[in-house]
Design a protein around this motif. Structure first.
Motif, PDB file in Angstrom:
ATOM      1  N   VAL A  73       0.834  -1.199   0.000  1.00  0.00           N
ATOM      2  CA  VAL A  73       0.000   0.000   0.000  1.00  0.00           C
ATOM      3  C   VAL A  73       0.869   1.250   0.000  1.00  0.00           C
ATOM      4  O   VAL A  73       1.833   1.353   0.761  1.00  0.00           O
ATOM      5  CB  VAL A  73      -0.941   0.033   1.231  1.00  0.00           C
ATOM      6  N   MET A  74       0.491   2.172  -0.856  1.00  0.00           N
ATOM      7  CA  MET A  74       1.103   3.495  -0.880  1.00  0.00           C
ATOM      8  C   MET A  74      -0.005   4.507  -0.662  1.00  0.00           C
ATOM      9  O   MET A  74      -1.116   4.333  -1.177  1.00  0.00           O
ATOM     10  CB  MET A  74       1.762   3.755  -2.232  1.00  0.00           C
ATOM     11  N   ILE A  75       0.267   5.518   0.127  1.00  0.00           N
ATOM     12  CA  ILE A  75      -0.690   6.619   0.246  1.00  0.00           C
ATOM     13  C   ILE A  75      -0.082   7.806  -0.476  1.00  0.00           C
ATOM     14  O   ILE A  75       1.067   8.165  -0.250  1.00  0.00           O
ATOM     15  CB  ILE A  75      -1.085   6.936   1.699  1.00  0.00           C
ATOM     16  N   GLY A  76      -0.845   8.354  -1.406  1.00  0.00           N
ATOM     17  CA  GLY A  76      -0.371   9.461  -2.217  1.00  0.00           C
ATOM     18  C   GLY A  76      -1.356  10.604  -2.192  1.00  0.00           C
ATOM     19  O   GLY A  76      -2.303  10.626  -1.408  1.00  0.00           O
ATOM     20  N   CYS A  77      -1.128  11.550  -3.066  1.00  0.00           N
ATOM     21  CA  CYS A  77      -2.016  12.709  -3.135  1.00  0.00           C
ATOM     22  C   CYS A  77      -1.926  13.338  -4.513  1.00  0.00           C
ATOM     23  O   CYS A  77      -1.167  12.895  -5.362  1.00  0.00           O
ATOM     24  CB  CYS A  77      -1.650  13.732  -2.065  1.00  0.00           C
ATOM     25  N   MET A  78      -2.704  14.354  -4.683  1.00  0.00           N
ATOM     26  CA  MET A  78      -2.638  15.176  -5.879  1.00  0.00           C
ATOM     27  C   MET A  78      -2.119  16.530  -5.412  1.00  0.00           C
ATOM     28  O   MET A  78      -1.475  16.602  -4.378  1.00  0.00           O
ATOM     29  CB  MET A  78      -4.028  15.249  -6.508  1.00  0.00           C
ATOM     30  N   SER A  79      -2.398  17.586  -6.122  1.00  0.00           N
ATOM     31  CA  SER A  79      -2.033  18.927  -5.630  1.00  0.00           C
ATOM     32  C   SER A  79      -3.057  19.299  -4.574  1.00  0.00           C
ATOM     33  O   SER A  79      -4.183  19.672  -4.898  1.00  0.00           O
ATOM     34  CB  SER A  79      -2.054  19.939  -6.773  1.00  0.00           C
ATOM     35  N   GLU A  80      -2.679  19.154  -3.328  1.00  0.00           N
ATOM     36  CA  GLU A  80      -3.612  19.336  -2.229  1.00  0.00           C
ATOM     37  C   GLU A  80      -3.011  20.235  -1.156  1.00  0.00           C
ATOM     38  O   GLU A  80      -1.803  20.405  -1.087  1.00  0.00           O
ATOM     39  CB  GLU A  80      -3.968  17.974  -1.622  1.00  0.00           C
ATOM     40  N   THR A  81      -3.864  20.737  -0.319  1.00  0.00           N
ATOM     41  CA  THR A  81      -3.424  21.594   0.771  1.00  0.00           C
ATOM     42  C   THR A  81      -2.902  20.757   1.935  1.00  0.00           C
ATOM     43  O   THR A  81      -3.003  19.532   1.939  1.00  0.00           O
ATOM     44  CB  THR A  81      -4.586  22.464   1.277  1.00  0.00           C
ATOM     45  N   SER A  82      -2.387  21.430   2.920  1.00  0.00           N
ATOM     46  CA  SER A  82      -1.847  20.763   4.101  1.00  0.00           C
ATOM     47  C   SER A  82      -2.898  19.935   4.822  1.00  0.00           C
ATOM     48  O   SER A  82      -2.580  18.883   5.389  1.00  0.00           O
ATOM     49  CB  SER A  82      -1.290  21.798   5.083  1.00  0.00           C
ATOM     50  N   ILE A  83      -4.138  20.375   4.815  1.00  0.00           N
ATOM     51  CA  ILE A  83      -5.164  19.635   5.550  1.00  0.00           C
ATOM     52  C   ILE A  83      -5.374  18.249   4.963  1.00  0.00           C
ATOM     53  O   ILE A  83      -5.523  17.270   5.687  1.00  0.00           O
ATOM     54  CB  ILE A  83      -6.490  20.434   5.641  1.00  0.00           C
ATOM     55  N   ALA A  84      -5.337  18.133   3.649  1.00  0.00           N
ATOM     56  CA  ALA A  84      -5.514  16.829   3.010  1.00  0.00           C
ATOM     57  C   ALA A  84      -4.312  15.920   3.258  1.00  0.00           C
ATOM     58  O   ALA A  84      -4.477  14.728   3.535  1.00  0.00           O
ATOM     59  CB  ALA A  84      -5.738  17.007   1.519  1.00  0.00           C
ATOM     60  N   THR A  85      -3.124  16.461   3.157  1.00  0.00           N
ATOM     61  CA  THR A  85      -1.953  15.615   3.360  1.00  0.00           C
ATOM     62  C   THR A  85      -1.763  15.248   4.824  1.00  0.00           C
ATOM     63  O   THR A  85      -1.297  14.152   5.128  1.00  0.00           O
ATOM     64  CB  THR A  85      -0.682  16.265   2.783  1.00  0.00           C
ATOM     65  N   VAL A  98       4.888   6.393   1.248  1.00  0.00           N
ATOM     66  CA  VAL A  98       4.126   7.624   1.444  1.00  0.00           C
ATOM     67  C   VAL A  98       4.625   8.661   0.443  1.00  0.00           C
ATOM     68  O   VAL A  98       5.827   8.908   0.360  1.00  0.00           O
ATOM     69  CB  VAL A  98       4.292   8.156   2.887  1.00  0.00           C
ATOM     70  N   ASP A  99       3.702   9.248  -0.306  1.00  0.00           N
ATOM     71  CA  ASP A  99       4.040  10.304  -1.261  1.00  0.00           C
ATOM     72  C   ASP A  99       3.031  11.432  -1.067  1.00  0.00           C
ATOM     73  O   ASP A  99       2.045  11.530  -1.789  1.00  0.00           O
ATOM     74  CB  ASP A  99       4.001   9.763  -2.692  1.00  0.00           C
ATOM     75  N   LEU A 100       3.253  12.237  -0.060  1.00  0.00           N
ATOM     76  CA  LEU A 100       2.328  13.308   0.302  1.00  0.00           C
ATOM     77  C   LEU A 100       3.012  14.664   0.152  1.00  0.00           C
ATOM     78  O   LEU A 100       3.249  15.377   1.120  1.00  0.00           O
ATOM     79  CB  LEU A 100       1.804  13.093   1.729  1.00  0.00           C
ATOM     80  N   ASP A 101       3.311  14.995  -1.081  1.00  0.00           N
ATOM     81  CA  ASP A 101       4.024  16.241  -1.364  1.00  0.00           C
ATOM     82  C   ASP A 101       3.106  17.365  -1.828  1.00  0.00           C
ATOM     83  O   ASP A 101       3.565  18.430  -2.208  1.00  0.00           O
ATOM     84  CB  ASP A 101       5.117  16.001  -2.408  1.00  0.00           C
ATOM     85  N   GLY A 102       1.806  17.159  -1.764  1.00  0.00           N
ATOM     86  CA  GLY A 102       0.833  18.128  -2.255  1.00  0.00           C
ATOM     87  C   GLY A 102       1.006  19.556  -1.787  1.00  0.00           C
ATOM     88  O   GLY A 102       0.984  20.481  -2.603  1.00  0.00           O
ATOM     89  N   PRO A 114       3.573  22.466   6.141  1.00  0.00           N
ATOM     90  CA  PRO A 114       4.038  21.497   7.133  1.00  0.00           C
ATOM     91  C   PRO A 114       5.560  21.499   7.254  1.00  0.00           C
ATOM     92  O   PRO A 114       6.261  21.734   6.270  1.00  0.00           O
ATOM     93  CB  PRO A 114       3.554  20.155   6.600  1.00  0.00           C
ATOM     94  N   ALA A 115       6.040  21.227   8.442  1.00  0.00           N
ATOM     95  CA  ALA A 115       7.486  21.128   8.651  1.00  0.00           C
ATOM     96  C   ALA A 115       7.966  19.815   8.050  1.00  0.00           C
ATOM     97  O   ALA A 115       7.342  18.765   8.221  1.00  0.00           O
ATOM     98  CB  ALA A 115       7.793  21.181  10.139  1.00  0.00           C
ATOM     99  N   PHE A 116       9.063  19.891   7.328  1.00  0.00           N
ATOM    100  CA  PHE A 116       9.580  18.735   6.600  1.00  0.00           C
ATOM    101  C   PHE A 116      11.100  18.775   6.699  1.00  0.00           C
ATOM    102  O   PHE A 116      11.716  19.792   6.405  1.00  0.00           O
ATOM    103  CB  PHE A 116       9.133  18.850   5.135  1.00  0.00           C
ATOM    104  N   GLU A 117      11.698  17.693   7.160  1.00  0.00           N
ATOM    105  CA  GLU A 117      13.149  17.674   7.348  1.00  0.00           C
ATOM    106  C   GLU A 117      13.698  16.283   7.041  1.00  0.00           C
ATOM    107  O   GLU A 117      13.183  15.287   7.535  1.00  0.00           O
ATOM    108  CB  GLU A 117      13.462  18.049   8.800  1.00  0.00           C
TER     109      GLU A 117
END
Length: 141
Positions: A73-85, A98-102, A114-117
């Motif tokens: 299973v992979m969870i991904g997104c489209m062009s989405e805001t922080s709330i969706a990701t 996980v591919d939540l770069d929206g 979102p903070a990302f490091e």
């Protein structure tokens, strides 16, 4: 036409999947829970997008069903805001990838980025999805 053929060619995808050392995931071929039965054996796993799955509850059910079939299973997104990701992040521990770069691809994200490091989200100790309120400039031209 070619992408439709690939999406609907379960027998051909099963042949390719059985020979591929690289995991092949159903992306557009699986959008809702009921779609998983149609691709069992044709892919190594599924890619879930909350905006197409119907939300967090159904996405969770999709994860459980895919796992019951031995699928990845992979969870991904489209062009989405922080709330969706952030909602996707709540399900991420149950997934292989996980591919939540929206929010990083969305120009008009009304929420705090979102903070990302080092390739990881840094979650906040806040209730719910951990988001802060809307920008005061959201509705200004």
């Amino acid at each position: 036409m070619n992408s439709l053929w690939i999406k609907k060619n379960t027998e051909g995808n099963a042949w390719l999947t059985s020979r591929s050392p690289i995991p092949i995931l159903a992306d557009e071929a699986v959008q809702r829970l009921t779609d998983i039965d149609n691709v069992k054996g044709a892919y190594h796993g599924i890619n879930i997008k909350l905006m197409k799955s119907g939300g967090m509850y159904e996405a969770h059910q999709m994860i459980l069903k895919a796992r019951s079939y031995g699928m990845k299973v992979m969870i991904g997104c489209m062009s989405e805001t922080s709330i969706a990701t952030q909602a996707g992040l709540a399900l991420a521990p149950l997934c292989d990838w996980v591919d939540l770069d929206g929010p990083f691809l969305t120009k008009n994200n009304p929420f705090e980025q979102p903070a990302f490091e080092k390739g990881r989200y840094l979650l906040k100790d806040l209730p719910g999805l951990g988001l802060k309120g809307l920008s005061p400039n959201l509705f200004r031209p």
